[in-house]
Design an enzyme around this catalytic site. Structure first.
Site, PDB file in Angstrom:
ATOM      1  N   SER A 110      -4.437  12.572   8.904  1.00 37.44           N
ATOM      2  CA  SER A 110      -4.246  11.628   7.814  1.00 37.44           C
ATOM      3  C   SER A 110      -2.959  11.897   7.046  1.00 37.44           C
ATOM      4  CB  SER A 110      -5.431  11.726   6.846  1.00 37.44           C
ATOM      5  OG  SER A 110      -5.204  10.979   5.668  1.00 37.44           O
ATOM      6  N   TYR A 132      -0.608   5.832   5.839  1.00 36.62           N
ATOM      7  CA  TYR A 132      -0.823   4.970   4.700  1.00 36.62           C
ATOM      8  C   TYR A 132       0.540   4.475   4.241  1.00 36.62           C
ATOM      9  CZ  TYR A 132      -5.740   6.222   3.859  1.00 36.62           C
ATOM     10  OH  TYR A 132      -7.097   6.378   3.957  1.00 36.62           O
ATOM     11  N   THR A 158      -3.294   2.345   8.614  1.00 35.31           N
ATOM     12  CA  THR A 158      -4.478   1.846   7.917  1.00 35.31           C
ATOM     13  C   THR A 158      -4.080   0.685   7.030  1.00 35.31           C
ATOM     14  OG1 THR A 158      -5.611   3.979   7.970  1.00 35.31           O
ATOM     15  CG2 THR A 158      -6.283   2.436   6.262  1.00 35.31           C
ATOM     16  N   LYS A 235      -5.772   0.043  11.952  1.00 30.61           N
ATOM     17  CA  LYS A 235      -7.118   0.445  11.510  1.00 30.61           C
ATOM     18  C   LYS A 235      -7.528  -0.332  10.262  1.00 30.61           C
ATOM     19  CE  LYS A 235      -9.862   4.494  10.126  1.00 30.61           C
ATOM     20  NZ  LYS A 235     -10.191   4.132   8.733  1.00 30.61           N
ATOM     21  N   HIS A 259     -13.776   1.282   6.588  1.00 27.24           N
ATOM     22  CA  HIS A 259     -13.416   2.527   5.913  1.00 27.24           C
ATOM     23  C   HIS A 259     -14.657   3.325   5.527  1.00 27.24           C
ATOM     24  CE1 HIS A 259      -9.502   4.193   4.677  1.00 27.24           C
ATOM     25  NE2 HIS A 259     -10.222   4.973   3.887  1.00 27.24           N
TER      26      HIS A 259
END
Length: 364
Positions: A110, A132, A158, A235, A259
């Site tokens: 992540s 992100y 994402t 995603k 999520h």
């Protein structure tokens, strides 16, 4: 506390992890947004899927392997992108990376990793990077280049978190990160509040990400596709037309995900959205399933509905909290054993055959 070797199922590790962790950290991991209706619905929707097995099939030659973006995974499973592994164990993402490598499955790191990307990739194994999008687009591009330079095998963007949804548990707890946990990929130079500084009646993590993250558009996705040669995975897709548009924009795959019930409360459960997305994509890209996977039977359910593989999130943190690397490896091993058993009992010699299974949904 019983060692993980005594766990008969992945679910056995949840209470052990809850016992091990501080209440506010458990709530950060386990909680959802709003009234947590989608969080509960994810599990309920999976449980409503029943399978119609075949019998008298030749099962003398069986395997559980599948191809995921050029990698031969031992089982149709990848570790989902999860923030701040060091919240639950001091070895954090390093322990998870070693366990994923041993298990032969990809690990998604992540943007909110508590360990640097380079340290994780140096541990070996197949690593995907989850992005992100940041308000500072130059820093976003720099993260993409950093993932490429570190040897990541795919890029997962994402798209359902323009900002972090209201998560009442974290607000009630005034949740903030402990001093030893930080996000080295985000850094402190974003002008964002420090996620380690407690904010009364608010989540410091949410405040930090609200300042750092930015909404992402179709134009941004097209630009990202041009910016990298890595396989690109989108995603956070639930609508079939969004999945089609993502593939037409050059995405190599989509993740059907809400999520884990942590963004829009009231969103459709992923198990209910999966079939329509798979039908819309029509084999033009890889479809991954996320949110609520707890067993090898869940993996089989997802494949029967059309998915190519699943992402597993919270159970990985359960294993990590209980016994570090060994605990994560135990979770992944249990999933493989359960999936192997379920696949064979359904009359399927390999994951591809699972797509032939008929399903029936119990009424809600």
């Amino acid at each position: 506390m019983a060692p993980t070797t005594d766990a008969g199922s992945v679910a056995d590790l949840e209470p052990a992890a809850r016992e091990r962790l501080a209440g506010d950290i458990w709530d950060f991991i386990a909680g959802g947004s709003g009234d947590e209706t989608t969080l509960a619905a994810n599990r309920a929707a999976l449980d409503r899927i029943t399978l119609v097995p075949h019998v008298l099939r030749d099962l003398s030659e069986r395997h559980t392997q599948c191809e995921l973006f050029g990698f031969r995974a031992s089982v149709p499973v990848a570790v989902a992108p999860i923030a701040y592994h060091r919240l639950v164990h001091p070895d954090g993402e390093m322990a998870t990376a070693r366990a994923a490598r041993r298990a032969g499955v990809p690990l998604t790191v992540s943007t909110m990793s508590s360990t640097s990307l380079e340290q994780v990739t140096e541990a070996g194994g197949t690593v995907w990077f989850q992005l992100y999008p940041l308000r500072d687009r130059q820093r976003t591009r720099a993260l993409v280049r950093r993932a490429e330079d570190a040897g990541c095998a795919a890029l997962m963007v994402t798209v359902d978190v323009p900002w972090m949804a209201r998560r009442p548990r974290d607000i009630r707890n005034s949740f903030s990160l402990p001093p030893h946990v930080r996000a080295p990929l985000l850094g402190d130079e974003d002008g964002a509040p420090d996620a380690r500084s407690r904010v009364p009646h608010a989540s410091a993590v949410a405040e930090h990400t609200r300042a750092a993250f930015a909404p992402f558009t179709w134009a941004d996705l097209a630009e990202l596709r041009r910016a990298t040669s890595l396989p690109l995975i989108v995603k956070g897709v639930l609508a079939p037309d969004d999945a089609v548009r993502a593939v037409e924009a050059g995405a190599d795959g989509v993740v059907v995900s809400n999520h884990g019930g942590r963004q829009l409360d009231g969103a459709i459960p992923t198990a209910d959205a999966l079939g329509a997305v798979c039908e819309a994509v029509g084999g033009r890209g890889t479809v991954l399933f996320d949110s609520g996977v707890r067993s090898g039977t869940d993996v089989l359910r997802a494949l029967a509905c059309g998915a190519d593989a699943v992402l597993v999130g919270r159970p990985v943190l359960w294993g990590l909290a209980v016994e570090g690397e060994a605990g994560v490896h135990r979770v992944l091993t249990l999933l493989r054993r359960e999936f192997t058993d379920a696949l064979g009992l359904a009359g399927c010699p390999d994951p591809a055959a699972a797509r032939e299974l008929a399903i029936w949904r119990r009424p809600a």
